[in-house]
Scaffold this active site. Structure first.
Site, PDB file in Angstrom:
ATOM      1  N   ASP A 175       5.187  -7.246   9.835  1.00 49.00           N
ATOM      2  CA  ASP A 175       6.097  -6.221  10.358  1.00 49.00           C
ATOM      3  C   ASP A 175       7.471  -6.803  10.700  1.00 49.00           C
ATOM      4  O   ASP A 175       7.578  -7.972  11.061  1.00 49.00           O
ATOM      5  CB  ASP A 175       5.469  -5.578  11.606  1.00 49.00           C
ATOM      6  CG  ASP A 175       6.112  -4.249  11.949  1.00 49.00           C
ATOM      7  OD1 ASP A 175       6.784  -3.659  11.077  1.00 49.00           O
ATOM      8  OD2 ASP A 175       5.959  -3.795  13.095  1.00 49.00           O
ATOM      9  N   TRP A 224      14.908  -6.849  10.370  1.00 53.99           N
ATOM     10  CA  TRP A 224      15.558  -8.063   9.841  1.00 53.99           C
ATOM     11  C   TRP A 224      16.799  -7.661   9.036  1.00 53.99           C
ATOM     12  O   TRP A 224      17.868  -8.260   9.186  1.00 53.99           O
ATOM     13  CB  TRP A 224      14.567  -8.826   8.952  1.00 53.99           C
ATOM     14  CG  TRP A 224      15.122 -10.084   8.358  1.00 53.99           C
ATOM     15  CD1 TRP A 224      15.076 -11.338   8.892  1.00 53.99           C
ATOM     16  CD2 TRP A 224      15.818 -10.212   7.105  1.00 53.99           C
ATOM     17  NE1 TRP A 224      15.707 -12.231   8.057  1.00 53.99           N
ATOM     18  CE2 TRP A 224      16.172 -11.567   6.951  1.00 53.99           C
ATOM     19  CE3 TRP A 224      16.183  -9.311   6.094  1.00 53.99           C
ATOM     20  CZ2 TRP A 224      16.854 -12.047   5.837  1.00 53.99           C
ATOM     21  CZ3 TRP A 224      16.873  -9.781   4.985  1.00 53.99           C
ATOM     22  CH2 TRP A 224      17.202 -11.141   4.866  1.00 53.99           C
ATOM     23  N   SER A 231      -2.022  -0.575  14.518  1.00 54.40           N
ATOM     24  CA  SER A 231      -1.505   0.338  13.488  1.00 54.40           C
ATOM     25  C   SER A 231      -2.520   0.668  12.392  1.00 54.40           C
ATOM     26  O   SER A 231      -2.190   0.654  11.196  1.00 54.40           O
ATOM     27  CB  SER A 231      -0.213  -0.223  12.873  1.00 54.40           C
ATOM     28  OG  SER A 231       0.782  -0.373  13.852  1.00 54.40           O
ATOM     29  N   TRP A 276       3.464   6.456   3.804  1.00 53.59           N
ATOM     30  CA  TRP A 276       3.971   7.486   2.874  1.00 53.59           C
ATOM     31  C   TRP A 276       4.954   8.407   3.570  1.00 53.59           C
ATOM     32  O   TRP A 276       5.720   9.111   2.932  1.00 53.59           O
ATOM     33  CB  TRP A 276       2.815   8.338   2.313  1.00 53.59           C
ATOM     34  CG  TRP A 276       1.834   7.595   1.463  1.00 53.59           C
ATOM     35  CD1 TRP A 276       0.551   7.273   1.807  1.00 53.59           C
ATOM     36  CD2 TRP A 276       2.022   7.097   0.123  1.00 53.59           C
ATOM     37  NE1 TRP A 276      -0.058   6.599   0.778  1.00 53.59           N
ATOM     38  CE2 TRP A 276       0.808   6.481  -0.268  1.00 53.59           C
ATOM     39  CE3 TRP A 276       3.093   7.090  -0.776  1.00 53.59           C
ATOM     40  CZ2 TRP A 276       0.643   5.873  -1.519  1.00 53.59           C
ATOM     41  CZ3 TRP A 276       2.926   6.494  -2.021  1.00 53.59           C
ATOM     42  CH2 TRP A 276       1.711   5.891  -2.381  1.00 53.59           C
ATOM     43  N   ASN A 316      10.444  -6.084   8.677  1.00 53.47           N
ATOM     44  CA  ASN A 316      11.365  -6.178   7.527  1.00 53.47           C
ATOM     45  C   ASN A 316      12.631  -5.357   7.745  1.00 53.47           C
ATOM     46  O   ASN A 316      13.744  -5.808   7.474  1.00 53.47           O
ATOM     47  CB  ASN A 316      10.693  -5.670   6.249  1.00 53.47           C
ATOM     48  CG  ASN A 316       9.537  -6.535   5.819  1.00 53.47           C
ATOM     49  OD1 ASN A 316       9.317  -7.608   6.389  1.00 53.47           O
ATOM     50  ND2 ASN A 316       8.795  -6.089   4.823  1.00 53.47           N
ATOM     51  N   GLY A 317      12.454  -4.128   8.217  1.00 50.01           N
ATOM     52  CA  GLY A 317      13.584  -3.216   8.406  1.00 50.01           C
ATOM     53  C   GLY A 317      14.552  -3.762   9.440  1.00 50.01           C
ATOM     54  O   GLY A 317      15.775  -3.752   9.245  1.00 50.01           O
ATOM     55  N   HIS A 360      12.535  -5.870   2.817  1.00 46.34           N
ATOM     56  CA  HIS A 360      11.247  -5.911   2.107  1.00 46.34           C
ATOM     57  C   HIS A 360      11.268  -7.011   1.039  1.00 46.34           C
ATOM     58  O   HIS A 360      10.274  -7.704   0.841  1.00 46.34           O
ATOM     59  CB  HIS A 360      10.948  -4.553   1.463  1.00 46.34           C
ATOM     60  CG  HIS A 360      10.763  -3.450   2.468  1.00 46.34           C
ATOM     61  ND1 HIS A 360       9.982  -3.588   3.589  1.00 46.34           N
ATOM     62  CD2 HIS A 360      11.272  -2.181   2.532  1.00 46.34           C
ATOM     63  CE1 HIS A 360      10.013  -2.457   4.292  1.00 46.34           C
ATOM     64  NE2 HIS A 360      10.789  -1.589   3.674  1.00 46.34           N
ATOM     65  N   SER A 378       0.614   0.993   4.673  1.00 47.48           N
ATOM     66  CA  SER A 378      -0.462   1.744   5.335  1.00 47.48           C
ATOM     67  C   SER A 378      -0.547   3.175   4.795  1.00 47.48           C
ATOM     68  O   SER A 378       0.395   3.656   4.148  1.00 47.48           O
ATOM     69  CB  SER A 378      -0.220   1.781   6.851  1.00 47.48           C
ATOM     70  OG  SER A 378       0.847   2.656   7.158  1.00 47.48           O
ATOM     71  N   LEU A 425      -8.487 -19.432  -2.558  1.00 47.27           N
ATOM     72  CA  LEU A 425      -8.164 -18.411  -1.558  1.00 47.27           C
ATOM     73  C   LEU A 425      -8.416 -16.993  -2.093  1.00 47.27           C
ATOM     74  O   LEU A 425      -8.019 -16.665  -3.211  1.00 47.27           O
ATOM     75  CB  LEU A 425      -6.677 -18.550  -1.189  1.00 47.27           C
ATOM     76  CG  LEU A 425      -6.115 -17.506  -0.222  1.00 47.27           C
ATOM     77  CD1 LEU A 425      -6.618 -17.738   1.199  1.00 47.27           C
ATOM     78  CD2 LEU A 425      -4.584 -17.517  -0.232  1.00 47.27           C
ATOM     79  N   ARG A 471      17.414  -1.479   4.281  1.00 47.98           N
ATOM     80  CA  ARG A 471      16.039  -1.852   4.651  1.00 47.98           C
ATOM     81  C   ARG A 471      15.318  -2.569   3.511  1.00 47.98           C
ATOM     82  O   ARG A 471      14.518  -3.476   3.737  1.00 47.98           O
ATOM     83  CB  ARG A 471      15.240  -0.592   5.048  1.00 47.98           C
ATOM     84  CG  ARG A 471      15.643   0.024   6.366  1.00 47.98           C
ATOM     85  CD  ARG A 471      14.776   1.244   6.665  1.00 47.98           C
ATOM     86  NE  ARG A 471      13.374   0.901   6.720  1.00 47.98           N
ATOM     87  CZ  ARG A 471      12.755   0.431   7.805  1.00 47.98           C
ATOM     88  NH1 ARG A 471      13.412   0.271   8.928  1.00 47.98           N
ATOM     89  NH2 ARG A 471      11.479   0.139   7.757  1.00 47.98           N
TER      90      ARG A 471
HETATM   91  C1  IPE Z   1       2.241  -1.557   9.925  1.00 43.39           C
HETATM   92  O1  IPE Z   1       3.606  -1.552  10.174  1.00 43.39           O
HETATM   93  C2  IPE Z   1       1.983  -1.442   8.465  1.00 43.39           C
HETATM   94  C3  IPE Z   1       2.436  -2.567   7.633  1.00 43.39           C
HETATM   95  C4  IPE Z   1       2.926  -3.702   8.056  1.00 43.39           C
HETATM   96  C5  IPE Z   1       2.286  -2.360   6.239  1.00 43.39           C
HETATM   97  P1  IPE Z   1       4.378  -0.225  10.620  1.00 43.39           P
HETATM   98  O2  IPE Z   1       5.783  -0.650  10.846  1.00 43.39           O
HETATM   99  O3  IPE Z   1       4.155   0.849   9.643  1.00 43.39           O
HETATM  100  O4  IPE Z   1       3.651   0.135  11.974  1.00 43.39           O
HETATM  101  P2  IPE Z   1       4.095   1.088  13.171  1.00 43.39           P
HETATM  102  O5  IPE Z   1       4.455   2.401  12.563  1.00 43.39           O
HETATM  103  O6  IPE Z   1       5.277   0.456  13.834  1.00 43.39           O
HETATM  104  O7  IPE Z   1       2.908   1.133  14.073  1.00 43.39           O
HETATM  105  C1  IPE Z   2       6.862  -3.823   7.513  1.00 43.90           C
HETATM  106  O1  IPE Z   2       8.180  -3.828   7.941  1.00 43.90           O
HETATM  107  C2  IPE Z   2       6.738  -3.454   6.051  1.00 43.90           C
HETATM  108  C3  IPE Z   2       6.109  -2.146   5.783  1.00 43.90           C
HETATM  109  C4  IPE Z   2       5.598  -1.365   6.673  1.00 43.90           C
HETATM  110  C5  IPE Z   2       6.083  -1.728   4.415  1.00 43.90           C
HETATM  111  P1  IPE Z   2       8.875  -2.512   8.478  1.00 43.90           P
HETATM  112  O2  IPE Z   2       9.524  -1.827   7.306  1.00 43.90           O
HETATM  113  O3  IPE Z   2       7.921  -1.684   9.241  1.00 43.90           O
HETATM  114  O4  IPE Z   2       9.983  -3.122   9.424  1.00 43.90           O
HETATM  115  P2  IPE Z   2      10.487  -2.521  10.808  1.00 43.90           P
HETATM  116  O5  IPE Z   2       9.302  -2.355  11.694  1.00 43.90           O
HETATM  117  O6  IPE Z   2      11.173  -1.223  10.496  1.00 43.90           O
HETATM  118  O7  IPE Z   2      11.439  -3.567  11.306  1.00 43.90           O
HETATM  119 MG    MG Z   3       7.415  -1.671  11.225  1.00 44.45          MG
END
Ligand code: IPE
Ligand code: IPE
Ligand code: MG
Length: 244
Positions: free
Chosen positions: A19, A24, A193, A68, A21-22, A36, A64, A130, A32
């Protein structure tokens, strides 16, 4: 080999909620998707490190069932990244003896992605290193519901009262693997999550503020080091555990 890798307490199965990426990307005034892409590079490093230090299984949460709901453009780009990764990374995974599995409801993906999932899984199926599980369109609750349905389909003569914990465990996606010993969640949030909710009943949890794109081998060793310091009691007393 690093010091951590020689520890008797190394986790056999590591799960990661990748978690942040966005955030960062946002910090760097980037879209965003740049987060990724960078996150994908971090995953490459972590897979290779786990492979080198002899971790048996690594299960990463990539997408997850709830993801979607994100903006269509982000979902499309994530699907594009998934396809590119399947096309470009599999040969290297295969060379490194990694067995790749996609865990989740793949029927929601495009035909092209589904074809490449099959190619990748078939190509690496006999590898003995692995086991890399990529959870995509995965939800822990759906995993449990499917397990119960599969059990019923396999055992039409049985009564629901015969359904026990073992029967559910045996029908989950990761049925043939030990439950994760260690869960790492990056990005500062301290929640599950809807990841491997059944399997994580006794998993050691490790939360870090490091955003996933910045996660590295050093961070992974730190998490494994923290795991190595813990006493897993599974309901017993400390004295009982020490006697074993
Ligand atoms: C959990 O991250 C799912 C993945 C890392 C793929 P989210 O960013 O979707 O989780 P919430 O919504 O903050 O709980
Ligand atoms: C996790 O990073 C990647 C996915 C859920 C696909 P996020 O995209 O949720 O990143 P934040 O939480 O917005 O920083
Ligand atoms: Mg997230």
């Amino acid at each position: 080999m690093s010091e951590v890798s020689q520890s008797r307490n190394q986790p056999k199965h590591i799960a990661i909620i990748m978690d942040g990426n966005g955030r960062w990307a946002k910090k760097r005034f980037l879209p965003r998707f740049a987060g990724h892409q960078q996150g994908f590079k971090a995953l490459r490093k972590v897979v290779s490190h786990c492979s080198q230090i002899g971790v048996q299984a690594l299960t990463v949460f990539a997408f997850s069932t709830e993801n979607w709901k994100r903006p269509q453009d982000e979902v499309n780009k994530l699907m594009g990244l998934f396809l590119t990764a399947l096309q470009k990374e599999v040969k290297k995974l295969d060379e490194n003896n990694v067995q790749l599995r996609i865990v989740g409801d793949c029927s929601a993906f495009s035909q092209q992605i589904q074809e490449h999932i099959k190619i990748a899984e078939d190509m690496t199926a006999n590898n003995t290193g692995l086991v890399l599980n990529v959870a995509a369109n995965y939800g822990g609750r759906a995993d449990i519901v499917n397990a119960v349905q599969k059990w019923q389909a396999d055992n039409p003569e049985k009564n629901i009262s015969e359904l026990d914990e073992e029967a559910i465990s045996e029908h989950l996606f990761l049925a043939d693997l030990p439950a994760p010993d260690l869960l790492i969640r990056t990005g500062g949030e301290q929640r599950i999550s809807n990841f491997l909710i059944w399997q994580m009943a006794y998993t050691e949890l490790y939360f870090t503020d490091v955003l996933w794109p910045q996660f590295s081998e050093v961070e992974l060793d730190r998490a494994i080091g923290s795991y190595g310091m813990r006493e897993r009691r599974f309901g017993q007393t400390s004295e009982q555990v020490e006697q074993c």
